[in-house]
Design an enzyme around this catalytic site. Structure first.
Site, PDB file in Angstrom:
ATOM      1  N   SER A 153       0.845  -1.204   0.000  1.00  0.00           N
ATOM      2  CA  SER A 153       0.000   0.000   0.000  1.00  0.00           C
ATOM      3  C   SER A 153       0.878   1.251   0.000  1.00  0.00           C
ATOM      4  O   SER A 153       0.409   2.338  -0.305  1.00  0.00           O
ATOM      5  CB  SER A 153      -0.933  -0.002   1.212  1.00  0.00           C
ATOM      6  OG  SER A 153      -0.211  -0.247   2.407  1.00  0.00           O
ATOM      7  N   ASP A 203       5.831  -6.807   2.439  1.00  0.00           N
ATOM      8  CA  ASP A 203       4.993  -7.325   1.362  1.00  0.00           C
ATOM      9  C   ASP A 203       5.804  -7.657   0.124  1.00  0.00           C
ATOM     10  O   ASP A 203       6.715  -6.910  -0.247  1.00  0.00           O
ATOM     11  CB  ASP A 203       3.972  -6.239   0.953  1.00  0.00           C
ATOM     12  CG  ASP A 203       2.547  -6.630   1.283  1.00  0.00           C
ATOM     13  OD1 ASP A 203       2.280  -7.833   1.466  1.00  0.00           O
ATOM     14  OD2 ASP A 203       1.704  -5.717   1.353  1.00  0.00           O
ATOM     15  N   LYS A 213       5.013 -11.223   3.110  1.00  0.00           N
ATOM     16  CA  LYS A 213       3.583 -11.494   2.914  1.00  0.00           C
ATOM     17  C   LYS A 213       3.300 -11.514   1.419  1.00  0.00           C
ATOM     18  O   LYS A 213       3.889 -10.742   0.668  1.00  0.00           O
ATOM     19  CB  LYS A 213       2.726 -10.413   3.585  1.00  0.00           C
ATOM     20  CG  LYS A 213       1.216 -10.575   3.308  1.00  0.00           C
ATOM     21  CD  LYS A 213       0.361  -9.687   4.183  1.00  0.00           C
ATOM     22  CE  LYS A 213       0.183  -8.288   3.692  1.00  0.00           C
ATOM     23  NZ  LYS A 213      -0.410  -8.138   2.342  1.00  0.00           N
ATOM     24  N   GLU A 260      -0.110 -12.271  -1.553  1.00  0.00           N
ATOM     25  CA  GLU A 260      -1.561 -12.377  -1.723  1.00  0.00           C
ATOM     26  C   GLU A 260      -1.944 -13.632  -2.499  1.00  0.00           C
ATOM     27  O   GLU A 260      -1.329 -13.938  -3.525  1.00  0.00           O
ATOM     28  CB  GLU A 260      -2.088 -11.134  -2.463  1.00  0.00           C
ATOM     29  CG  GLU A 260      -1.878  -9.850  -1.691  1.00  0.00           C
ATOM     30  CD  GLU A 260      -2.457  -8.620  -2.376  1.00  0.00           C
ATOM     31  OE1 GLU A 260      -3.196  -8.764  -3.378  1.00  0.00           O
ATOM     32  OE2 GLU A 260      -2.180  -7.501  -1.895  1.00  0.00           O
ATOM     33  N   GLU A 264      -8.881  -9.821   4.351  1.00  0.00           N
ATOM     34  CA  GLU A 264      -9.280  -8.447   4.018  1.00  0.00           C
ATOM     35  C   GLU A 264     -10.622  -8.410   3.292  1.00  0.00           C
ATOM     36  O   GLU A 264     -10.884  -9.207   2.392  1.00  0.00           O
ATOM     37  CB  GLU A 264      -8.206  -7.806   3.123  1.00  0.00           C
ATOM     38  CG  GLU A 264      -8.610  -6.396   2.670  1.00  0.00           C
ATOM     39  CD  GLU A 264      -7.484  -5.569   2.070  1.00  0.00           C
ATOM     40  OE1 GLU A 264      -6.352  -6.073   1.951  1.00  0.00           O
ATOM     41  OE2 GLU A 264      -7.755  -4.399   1.721  1.00  0.00           O
TER      42      GLU A 264
HETATM   43  O1  KIV Z   1      -0.376  -3.404   1.772  1.00  0.00           O
HETATM   44  C1  KIV Z   1      -1.063  -3.337   2.803  1.00  0.00           C
HETATM   45  O2  KIV Z   1      -1.147  -2.296   3.460  1.00  0.00           O
HETATM   46  C2  KIV Z   1      -1.778  -4.524   3.217  1.00  0.00           C
HETATM   47  C3  KIV Z   1      -2.713  -4.388   4.373  1.00  0.00           C
HETATM   48  C4  KIV Z   1      -3.939  -3.719   3.890  1.00  0.00           C
HETATM   49  C5  KIV Z   1      -3.011  -5.674   5.021  1.00  0.00           C
HETATM   50  O3  KIV Z   1      -1.642  -5.547   2.644  1.00  0.00           O
END
Ligand code: KIV
Length: 292
Positions: free
Chosen positions: A52, A90, A120, A122, A189
């Site tokens: 994000s 991420d 992390k 997706e 989410e």
């Molecule tokens: O990138 C992000 O901020 C996220 C959160 C919304 C969990 O993946």
């Protein structure tokens, strides 16, 4: 890797996060910068350097604007600013979907270059091979199911999941696949509340909710949303705990007014004595001299 905070042995690891299943809810937030990480670190269990960042700090339309280099640079900043929280970075779109080998190589780069505790990514059933391969390579993985920001263009927008029997079944299958692949936790989410609560009861790893359910094992929000700094769309599930937009606008108005009226800089903000320029300490701070 440069560390500005003292190294400690109190950093929360992914195993500790995993063991918090069903306990006191896990407090998680995103963080992208050194100062924000420093401020949040004492108060949270986990900081996510979310992709994000591409939208929040770089002004991209979607998270697809994030690159591996961008995530690594922000991951390094957050690591420098934290000593205690578990740091998850991420994996950006395009860095892991192609194959398990690609996913392992990208995850390894993130961990080697930032020193973070986990990555992390997706996806559920469709990304189980990637999760399993990264975990087998010794890198802890946080899953992310439900509304997947990296897929919003494909999905035709930000759509809440779990409104039909079919999507409920597929969410449950995703959660079970992520757990079986070895993830230590999973973000849920943008789902119907009861579906996230049901998944939380079905799996043995902590669920971290965002727009999901109060019954999840933890909660996460985007930091700029939580402090009221988001200037574009604020999602319905966000609770703003401060009004930083107002604080910044008010400060900018006062600053502009004082500069225009020559009230700033005042006597306290200038070097009145010309001798100080001979002092080698002057101009040695972040933005210049720090002598009183
Ligand atoms: O990138 C992000 O901020 C996220 C959160 C919304 C969990 O993946």
């Amino acid at each position: 890797m440069a560390t500005r905070l003292p190294t400690t042995d109190i950093r929360i690891g992914t195993e500790l996060i995993r063991r918090r299943k069903g306990g006191t809810p896990l407090v998680c937030l995103t963080a992208y910068t050194y100062p924000v990480a420093r401020l949040l670190d004492p108060h949270v269990d986990l900081l996510l350097v979310g992709d994000s960042v591409a939208m929040v700090l770089h002004g991209h339309e979607t998270t697809l604007g994030a690159s591996l280099e961008m995530m690594i640079a922000h991951g390094q900043a957050v690591m420098r600013g934290s000593a205690r929280a578990c740091i998850v970075v991420d994996m950006p779109a395009g860095s892991y979907e192609e194959s398990a080998d690609q996913a392992v190589a990208s995850a390894r780069r993130i961990v080697d270059e930032t020193g973070c505790q986990a990555v992390k990514l997706e996806g559920g059933v469709d990304m189980a091979a990637q999760i399993a391969a990264i975990v087998a390579a010794g890198i802890p993985v946080m899953g992310h199911i439900g509304l997947l920001p990296q897929s919003v263009e494909k999905d035709g927008g930000y759509k809440i999941k779990g409104r039909t029997d079919e999507t409920i079944a597929s969410l449950i299958a995703d959660a079970l696949a992520v757990e079986k692949a070895g993830a230590f936790s999973v973000v849920i989410e943008g789902t119907i509340e009861a579906v996230a609560a049901d998944i939380t009861r079905r799996i043995a790893i902590p669920t971290i909710g965002i727009g999901a359910s109060g019954e999840c094992d933890g909660q996460i929000l985007v930091i700029d949303d939580m402090v009221g700094l988001t200037v574009d769309r604020v999602p319905k599930f966000v609770k703003e705990y401060a009004d930083l937009r107002g604080v910044i606008v008010h400060a900018a108005e006062r600053y502009a007014s004082e500069v225009r009226s020559r009230t700033f800089p005042g006597p306290d903000h200038v070097f009145a004595d010309s001798k100080v320029f001979a002092d080698s300490k002057v101009l040695s701070g972040t933005h210049g001299g720090d002598d009183a």
